[in-house]
Motif scaffolding. Sequence first.
Motif, PDB file in Angstrom:
ATOM      1  N   GLY A  95      37.241  28.460  37.760  1.00 49.46           N
ATOM      2  CA  GLY A  95      37.302  27.974  39.135  1.00 49.46           C
ATOM      3  C   GLY A  95      37.082  29.038  40.199  1.00 49.46           C
ATOM      4  O   GLY A  95      37.417  28.827  41.366  1.00 49.46           O
ATOM      5  N   GLU A  96      36.561  30.197  39.783  1.00 54.61           N
ATOM      6  CA  GLU A  96      36.331  31.277  40.755  1.00 54.61           C
ATOM      7  C   GLU A  96      34.928  31.836  40.559  1.00 54.61           C
ATOM      8  O   GLU A  96      34.466  31.957  39.424  1.00 54.61           O
ATOM      9  CB  GLU A  96      37.298  32.454  40.515  1.00 54.61           C
ATOM     10  N   ILE A  97      34.297  32.227  41.658  1.00 53.49           N
ATOM     11  CA  ILE A  97      33.039  32.957  41.551  1.00 53.49           C
ATOM     12  C   ILE A  97      33.370  34.390  41.164  1.00 53.49           C
ATOM     13  O   ILE A  97      34.284  34.992  41.732  1.00 53.49           O
ATOM     14  CB  ILE A  97      32.281  32.920  42.892  1.00 53.49           C
ATOM     15  N   LEU A  98      32.626  34.908  40.189  1.00 54.89           N
ATOM     16  CA  LEU A  98      32.915  36.264  39.694  1.00 54.89           C
ATOM     17  C   LEU A  98      32.122  37.285  40.512  1.00 54.89           C
ATOM     18  O   LEU A  98      31.318  38.055  39.992  1.00 54.89           O
ATOM     19  CB  LEU A  98      32.577  36.367  38.202  1.00 54.89           C
ATOM     20  N   CYS A  99      32.357  37.269  41.814  1.00 53.42           N
ATOM     21  CA  CYS A  99      31.640  38.155  42.724  1.00 53.42           C
ATOM     22  C   CYS A  99      32.382  38.102  44.040  1.00 53.42           C
ATOM     23  O   CYS A  99      32.846  37.039  44.445  1.00 53.42           O
ATOM     24  CB  CYS A  99      30.201  37.660  42.909  1.00 53.42           C
ATOM     25  N   THR A 100      32.528  39.251  44.693  1.00 58.17           N
ATOM     26  CA  THR A 100      33.184  39.235  45.994  1.00 58.17           C
ATOM     27  C   THR A 100      32.227  39.624  47.117  1.00 58.17           C
ATOM     28  O   THR A 100      32.648  39.818  48.255  1.00 58.17           O
ATOM     29  CB  THR A 100      34.414  40.178  46.024  1.00 58.17           C
TER      30      THR A 100
ATOM     31  N   ALA B 232      40.148  44.021  46.898  1.00 53.08           N
ATOM     32  CA  ALA B 232      41.425  43.347  46.642  1.00 53.08           C
ATOM     33  C   ALA B 232      41.187  41.936  46.113  1.00 53.08           C
ATOM     34  O   ALA B 232      41.862  41.480  45.186  1.00 53.08           O
ATOM     35  CB  ALA B 232      42.250  43.300  47.930  1.00 53.08           C
ATOM     36  N   ALA B 233      40.185  41.256  46.661  1.00 55.80           N
ATOM     37  CA  ALA B 233      39.922  39.863  46.267  1.00 55.80           C
ATOM     38  C   ALA B 233      39.512  39.756  44.808  1.00 55.80           C
ATOM     39  O   ALA B 233      39.710  38.724  44.161  1.00 55.80           O
ATOM     40  CB  ALA B 233      38.829  39.271  47.161  1.00 55.80           C
ATOM     41  N   ALA B 234      38.929  40.842  44.278  1.00 58.60           N
ATOM     42  CA  ALA B 234      38.479  40.792  42.882  1.00 58.60           C
ATOM     43  C   ALA B 234      39.660  40.722  41.912  1.00 58.60           C
ATOM     44  O   ALA B 234      39.519  40.210  40.799  1.00 58.60           O
ATOM     45  CB  ALA B 234      37.631  42.038  42.572  1.00 58.60           C
ATOM     46  N   LEU B 235      40.814  41.232  42.330  1.00 57.58           N
ATOM     47  CA  LEU B 235      41.932  41.356  41.382  1.00 57.58           C
ATOM     48  C   LEU B 235      42.438  39.999  40.903  1.00 57.58           C
ATOM     49  O   LEU B 235      42.514  39.768  39.691  1.00 57.58           O
ATOM     50  CB  LEU B 235      43.046  42.211  41.998  1.00 57.58           C
ATOM     51  N   PRO B 236      42.782  39.065  41.808  1.00 55.74           N
ATOM     52  CA  PRO B 236      43.224  37.756  41.304  1.00 55.74           C
ATOM     53  C   PRO B 236      42.109  36.993  40.571  1.00 55.74           C
ATOM     54  O   PRO B 236      42.398  36.160  39.719  1.00 55.74           O
ATOM     55  CB  PRO B 236      43.673  37.003  42.570  1.00 55.74           C
ATOM     56  N   THR B 237      40.852  37.317  40.902  1.00 49.68           N
ATOM     57  CA  THR B 237      39.750  36.664  40.190  1.00 49.68           C
ATOM     58  C   THR B 237      39.715  37.123  38.734  1.00 49.68           C
ATOM     59  O   THR B 237      39.627  36.302  37.815  1.00 49.68           O
ATOM     60  CB  THR B 237      38.407  36.976  40.889  1.00 49.68           C
ATOM     61  N   VAL B 238      39.815  38.430  38.520  1.00 46.48           N
ATOM     62  CA  VAL B 238      39.772  38.945  37.139  1.00 46.48           C
ATOM     63  C   VAL B 238      41.066  38.609  36.389  1.00 46.48           C
ATOM     64  O   VAL B 238      41.062  38.464  35.165  1.00 46.48           O
ATOM     65  CB  VAL B 238      39.471  40.462  37.136  1.00 46.48           C
ATOM     66  N   ASP B 239      42.176  38.425  37.128  1.00 50.00           N
ATOM     67  CA  ASP B 239      43.430  37.993  36.477  1.00 50.00           C
ATOM     68  C   ASP B 239      43.193  36.787  35.576  1.00 50.00           C
ATOM     69  O   ASP B 239      43.813  36.659  34.522  1.00 50.00           O
ATOM     70  CB  ASP B 239      44.469  37.564  37.540  1.00 50.00           C
TER      71      ASP B 239
ATOM     72  N   ALA C 189      27.994  30.617  37.550  1.00 53.30           N
ATOM     73  CA  ALA C 189      28.097  29.311  36.886  1.00 53.30           C
ATOM     74  C   ALA C 189      29.208  29.288  35.830  1.00 53.30           C
ATOM     75  O   ALA C 189      30.078  28.427  35.844  1.00 53.30           O
ATOM     76  CB  ALA C 189      26.756  28.942  36.249  1.00 53.30           C
ATOM     77  N   ILE C 190      29.181  30.285  34.920  1.00 59.92           N
ATOM     78  CA  ILE C 190      30.096  30.229  33.777  1.00 59.92           C
ATOM     79  C   ILE C 190      31.538  30.476  34.220  1.00 59.92           C
ATOM     80  O   ILE C 190      32.449  29.697  33.915  1.00 59.92           O
ATOM     81  CB  ILE C 190      29.668  31.260  32.707  1.00 59.92           C
ATOM     82  N   TYR C 191      31.742  31.559  34.958  1.00 61.66           N
ATOM     83  CA  TYR C 191      33.110  31.879  35.402  1.00 61.66           C
ATOM     84  C   TYR C 191      33.658  30.784  36.318  1.00 61.66           C
ATOM     85  O   TYR C 191      34.811  30.362  36.156  1.00 61.66           O
ATOM     86  CB  TYR C 191      33.140  33.258  36.067  1.00 61.66           C
ATOM     87  N   PRO C 192      32.847  30.300  37.279  1.00 59.47           N
ATOM     88  CA  PRO C 192      33.351  29.178  38.082  1.00 59.47           C
ATOM     89  C   PRO C 192      33.718  27.963  37.237  1.00 59.47           C
ATOM     90  O   PRO C 192      34.720  27.292  37.504  1.00 59.47           O
ATOM     91  CB  PRO C 192      32.174  28.859  39.014  1.00 59.47           C
TER      92      PRO C 192
END
Lengths: 276, 362
Positions: free
Chosen positions: B321-326, B106-113, B314-317
Motif C-alpha cells: 500500500g505504499e509507493i517505494l519512492c519518496t 524520514a518518509a522512507a523509514l515507515p515505508t521500508v518498515d 506497482a509491486i510494493y504498492p
Amino acid sequence: MNLYTPHPVRVAEVIDETVDTRTLRLEFKDPAFAESFDFKAGQFGEYSVFGAGECTFCIASPPTRRGYIECSFKKVGKVTNAMRELEVGDTMGFRGPYGNHFPLDRMEGDNLLFIAGGIGLAPVRCVIWNALDLRDKFRDVTIVYGARSVGDLVYRRELEEWAGRDDVKLWQTVDPGGETPDWKGEVGFVPSVVEKAEPKAENTYAIICGPPIMIKFTLPVLIKLGFTKDRIFTTLENRMKCGLGKCGRCNIGPVYVCKDGPVFTAAQLEDLPPEF
Amino acid sequence: MSNEQKYLSESEFDALVRELIASGKRVVAPVAAEDDLEPQADYRAVSDPAKIVLDGPLPRRSLKEFFLPATEALLRWRLKKGDVALDETEADYPETVVVGASPCDAAALPTVDRVMDWDYRDEPWFGRREATVVISRACPGRDSSCFCPVVGLAPDSTRGADVMLYPSGEDAGGYLVEVITERGAALVAAHSKHFQAPREPAGVARLREEARARVDGNSSARPDEIRRWLDKNFEHELWDRLAERCHGCGACAAVCPTCHCFDIVDEPEGGDSGTRRRNWDTCQAAVFTLHGSGHNPRETQNARFRQRVLHKFAIYPERFGEILCTGCGRCVRACPGGMDLPEILEELGRLATSSQSAGGTP
C-alpha cells in the motif's frame, strides 16, 4: 539471535546420486529444536556451509520421517562446491522451513500423478514419500520420471523400491541416446511418456517439477488428458537470499516465490508475467 | 497543525544537540562534506553542533545506512572439532537522534518498515528504528530532480518524523517546532528547557509555500495512473529501449532511501571462523537473479530496469500500500548514464493517459 541465524545441523549421511549430484542427510544438533522441527511437503530452507555462504534448496525428505532433513544438490557454484567437500560428522547451517507447500490435505481421497525430470525429482520425492507414508489416505499413485540418461537418474534405490511396490505405478524414461543396453524403462521425453501412461484426470492431482522446457511441453499433454489447471501443481525456483520476503530478488511481478510460493498451480503460473 | 508546538531558537538548538550528545546519545545530522569543490553534505554522527549544516544541500546519501548499513555482520561463527559456535554480533543498537533529516529521507523509514515486518520481523532493522528519534527539518525544495509531490509527499511532509522543525525565516534563525509522535513528545519533554512557548514566525508559512512552489512543477506524473498502466503492460516496446543509457552500476539503489534489497555473504577469517554479512545489493546487477544453472530470469538491462520501476510503483504498492519512492531525486543526480526517473514517470504517465483515451490497453 536474529532471524538470519541458522540452526547447526550435522551431516549424518552422504549419498551420491549421480556424478555431480549428491544428497546430504542432516540432523539438527539441538535435540530440543530437532524435536519441535516440523514442516510441510514443498517447503524450502537456506542451507549454509560456514565460510562459503547460504544456498536455497527444497527439503527433499518427507515431513513424515522425523529427526532429519535431506537436501539434494548439483555442484554448480561456491556453496554447492563447499557442500561437496563435507563428510559425515561435519557441521552445516539450516534455517527454515520457508514458503508455502503442496496442499496434500486437500488431495486426500484422490489419485496422485507425479511427474519429474532430472533433479526436479527432489521436491516431488518429498511429496511422494509423504503420500506413501500415509498410503491409505490416497488412491492411485502414478510416477513418471525422466532424465537425460541412465546416469542422470537420481534416487536410484528409491526408484527400485517404487518399481517393486504394487501400490505405485512407476514410469521411468531417459532421453533418446541416454539409454544403456540393459535399460528396461522407456526411451523418450517426459511429455510423450505421460501421454503413453495416459493417467486419468478424474479425481487426480498432478504434481510436476523439472526443467522449464519439460514443464512447458507436459502441461498441454495434461490439459489434453482433461486435467484442469487448478489441479496441476508445480514448484518454482528462483535465486534467493533471505527466503523471508525481504531481500527483493525472487519476485515474478508481484508474486514472491519465497512467500507466495514456491508451490503454484498451473492456473497461477498463467497469471504471472513471463519472467521466470 | 493540531500537534503540540514549540519554538526553538538557534542558540537553544545548539544547546539541545550538546545536551543530547552529553547524555550519551549518538546524534546524526547533515554535515558539510570536506574537500569538495562544490558544497556537499552527508549524514554523519556529530560531536559538535557547530558542524551541523541544516540549510545546506540535500545529503548525498539517504538516512538508510543508519538503519540498514551498507554492510553489517549478521552473525559470527567459530568452527571447532566438527562443531560450530554462533555469536550474535550486535544486539545493542545505539540510542540515536537524527537531527535535520530531510523529509524525503524520514518518509522512507515507515515505508521500508512494511517489508521488514511482513510476517517475519527483521530485528536488526527494527532494533535501530526503535533506538532512533527522527527530527526532520522542512526542506527548502532543492532542484529540478526533486519530485516528492508525485509520490504524495511535499518538502514539509512530516511522515516518518517524530519532531518537525520549520525554519523561522527570520534573520536570527530559529525554528517553529511541531511534535509529531509520542516518541517526539518524550524527547521534547526530556529537554524542555530548550524549547520556548510556541509562536509562529511570519516567515514559516512563506518558506513552506516557496518550497512547495519550487518542486511542484517538476513533474505532473500520476502514480495511480502509472500503476494501472504498469499492471497491464509488463510487455511493451517501451521496456525494450528504456534502459539503453543504464550501466547497471546500481548507484541509484545505493543512494535511494527506499531501496532495501540485500545480499547475504560469508567472509571467512582464516579457516575456522568468520562473519556472515548482509550487504546492500541492487536489482540492476545481472548476478542479482542469476540461477546456478546459468538461467537468468532478468537477462537484459531493460528487464532489470523494468523490475526497478515495477517494484517501486506497482509491486510494493500492491503488497504494502505504499509507493517505494519518496521523490528525493538522488537516483537522477547520481546516475552516470543520465537516467531520469521523473522523466520516465512522465513518459509512463503519457502512455497511461493515451491508452486510457484510446479505450484502454487490451
